[in-house]
Design a protein around this motif. Structure first.
Motif, PDB file in Angstrom:
ATOM      1  N   GLY A 185       4.663  -1.861  -9.100  1.00  0.00           N
ATOM      2  CA  GLY A 185       4.556  -3.041  -8.247  1.00  0.00           C
ATOM      3  C   GLY A 185       3.673  -2.870  -7.034  1.00  0.00           C
ATOM      4  N   GLY A 186       2.997  -1.728  -6.893  1.00  0.00           N
ATOM      5  CA  GLY A 186       2.101  -1.515  -5.765  1.00  0.00           C
ATOM      6  C   GLY A 186       0.749  -2.179  -5.978  1.00  0.00           C
ATOM      7  N   ASP A 187       0.000  -2.333  -4.894  1.00  0.00           N
ATOM      8  CA  ASP A 187      -1.313  -2.974  -4.941  1.00  0.00           C
ATOM      9  C   ASP A 187      -2.466  -2.043  -4.587  1.00  0.00           C
ATOM     10  N   MET A 188      -2.289  -1.193  -3.582  1.00  0.00           N
ATOM     11  CA  MET A 188      -3.394  -0.368  -3.096  1.00  0.00           C
ATOM     12  C   MET A 188      -2.941   1.075  -2.942  1.00  0.00           C
ATOM     13  N   VAL A 189      -3.691   1.971  -3.584  1.00  0.00           N
ATOM     14  CA  VAL A 189      -3.398   3.397  -3.533  1.00  0.00           C
ATOM     15  C   VAL A 189      -4.176   4.021  -2.380  1.00  0.00           C
ATOM     16  N   LEU A 190      -3.474   4.641  -1.446  1.00  0.00           N
ATOM     17  CA  LEU A 190      -4.103   5.348  -0.336  1.00  0.00           C
ATOM     18  C   LEU A 190      -4.156   6.832  -0.661  1.00  0.00           C
TER      19      LEU A 190
ATOM     20  N   ILE B 181       0.841  -1.199   0.000  1.00  0.00           N
ATOM     21  CA  ILE B 181       0.000   0.000   0.000  1.00  0.00           C
ATOM     22  C   ILE B 181       0.874   1.246   0.000  1.00  0.00           C
ATOM     23  N   SER B 182       0.432   2.272  -0.686  1.00  0.00           N
ATOM     24  CA  SER B 182       1.197   3.521  -0.710  1.00  0.00           C
ATOM     25  C   SER B 182       0.944   4.317   0.556  1.00  0.00           C
ATOM     26  N   ASP B 183       1.855   5.220   0.855  1.00  0.00           N
ATOM     27  CA  ASP B 183       1.532   6.248   1.830  1.00  0.00           C
ATOM     28  C   ASP B 183       0.577   7.215   1.124  1.00  0.00           C
ATOM     29  N   ASP B 184       0.079   8.211   1.824  1.00  0.00           N
ATOM     30  CA  ASP B 184      -0.928   9.096   1.228  1.00  0.00           C
ATOM     31  C   ASP B 184      -0.458   9.707  -0.087  1.00  0.00           C
TER      32      ASP B 184
END
Length: 420
Positions: A366-371, A340-343
């Motif tokens: 390669g990330g999965d979830m955008v915060l 997950i990304s930081d904000d």
């Protein structure tokens, strides 16, 4: 959650982790803000995923050896529309004191699959429970299965505890937690986790596993100044943060290791500053110890920092770097859960990048979830991802692999229960 239920959840995580193994790979000053200052070559997983789109995914094969949990994930994934799949890749914000109509509209319109509770509330657990129930009312039903919303909060302790009031214990800072016997800390974390779970919060955006050298605490704005570190050596941080992870896990609450690869050697806070740089951390640094320990303890999420690491990838922020996400986190550290990304909504560190490019850049790397803590950015982000899914077959497969990991985490949290 009962001990038996907790064991069942951990078994599901283990089995699903085996099924989707891939070779790929902050709330600093604003306690109610993002977790940074307030997280692929996904070969195996991607080969088992079908292209995005309900019609083509019907032929998807179940995850081998994942038993009921894996077959449920496959069934739900196969039944999702492209827009629903893309929505699962996002975590948007709702007010911890009560969601606004606009916040709820964003969740429905863009099929958002996860939320972060934003802003300190002193109203207590019953109030938070009413908020999470309203959030869950937006959850879709796919293939006859309710796909629950994953609700998260920054509940670290000390200055970073957004949920307080009746029903929530006052959590000490990580510095204080780090001084407690590990058995006591684990027991404390189980209690805090049960309070979260009872209020409908299934994911804690904690613990911080950054190692801040003792002589840098007064200048390390995102961590040291706020007493968010468990200690000043990798061994201490690994031991104490892992106790926190295990305790939360016993309560049925998922946890997030942050902020990869490390905020221990920076000065600026990415919530408020651009061009924050780390000139110390290397691919073989001691920071790896805290992440490996937390992963072994059962952490299912890792959050990525919005910092440039000159000795790892000097050309881009970690959140946009395949070297950090795939080569380092997936390959070297061996993490197979949700990245997950930081904000990426309000953080100053990424404001020079258009919102849509923030999302596609992170997911492509390669990330999965955008915060994003700014709901107004969600539509631009999901629209950009949808457009890329339609035009880029490799990206489409990567999206499917990410959705599979997210659904597996939801299954472990009891948010995905297919009828037998």
């Amino acid at each position: 959650m009962s001990r038996a239920a907790g064991l069942k959840s951990r078994l599901v995580v283990l089995l699903l982790g085996t099924a989707i193994t891939a070779t790929a790979c902050g709330g600093g000053g604003s306690a109610g803000g993002s977790s940074s200052g307030s997280t692929r070559s996904t070969a195996t997983a991607e080969r088992s995923s079908s292209p995005t789109g309900a019609s083509s995914s019907a032929a998807e094969s179940p995850s081998p050896g994942a038993a009921a949990g894996g077959s449920c994930v496959s069934r739900v994934l196969a039944g999702m529309t492209t827009a629903q799949r893309v929505g699962q890749l996002f975590m948007s914000a709702v007010s911890s004191s009560g969601p606004t109509a606009t916040e709820l509209d964003v969740l429905r319109r863009d099929h958002v699959g996860s939320v972060i509770l934003m802003g300190h509330t002193t109203k207590g657990a019953d109030s938070v429970k009413s908020v999470t129930q309203r959030v869950q009312s937006t959850a879709p039903k796919v293939a006859g299965t309710q796909v629950g919303m994953l609700v998260s909060a920054d509940q670290e302790g000390g200055q970073i505890q957004v949920l307080t009031g009746p029903g929530f214990s006052t959590m000490p800072s990580a510095v204080t937690q780090g001084s407690r016997p590990t058995a006591q800390l684990q027991q404390n974390a189980t209690q805090w986790g049960r309070q979260l779970k009872g209020a409908g919060v299934g994911l804690n955006l904690a613990p911080v596993v950054d190692v801040v050298p003792a002589d840098q605490t007064s200048v390390n704005q995102p961590i040291g100044v706020l007493s968010r570190e468990y200690g000043h050596t990798p061994a201490t941080v690994a031991r104490q943060s892992s106790a926190f992870v295990r305790g939360m896990g016993k309560a049925g609450v998922l946890t997030t290791l942050k902020h990869f690869p490390s905020l221990g050697h920076v000065r600026g806070n990415t919530d408020f500053s651009a061009d924050v740089t780390d000139d110390v951390t290397t691919v073989d640094g001691e920071f790896i110890q805290t992440y490996r320990s937390g992963i072994r303890a059962g952490a299912q999420f890792v959050m990525i920092a919005l910092v440039s690491y000159t000795k790892i990838d000097p050309h881009q922020l970690a959140v946009f770097s395949p070297k950090v996400l795939r080569t380092l986190l997936r390959d070297k550290v061996g993490f197979h859960g949700v990245v997950i990304s930081d904000d990426m909504g309000k953080a100053v560190a990424v404001q020079s990048v258009p919102a849509g490019q923030r999302a596609t850049g992170f997911l492509s790397s390669g990330g999965d979830m955008v915060l994003t803590v700014d709901p107004s950015t969600v539509h631009a982000m999901t629209s950009a991802v949808l457009a890329k899914v339609k035009s880029d077959a490799a990206f489409r497969k990567s999206v499917d692999a990410s959705v599979r990991r997210i659904l597996a985490a939801k299954a472990a949290a009891g948010l995905l229960n297919c009828p037998s």
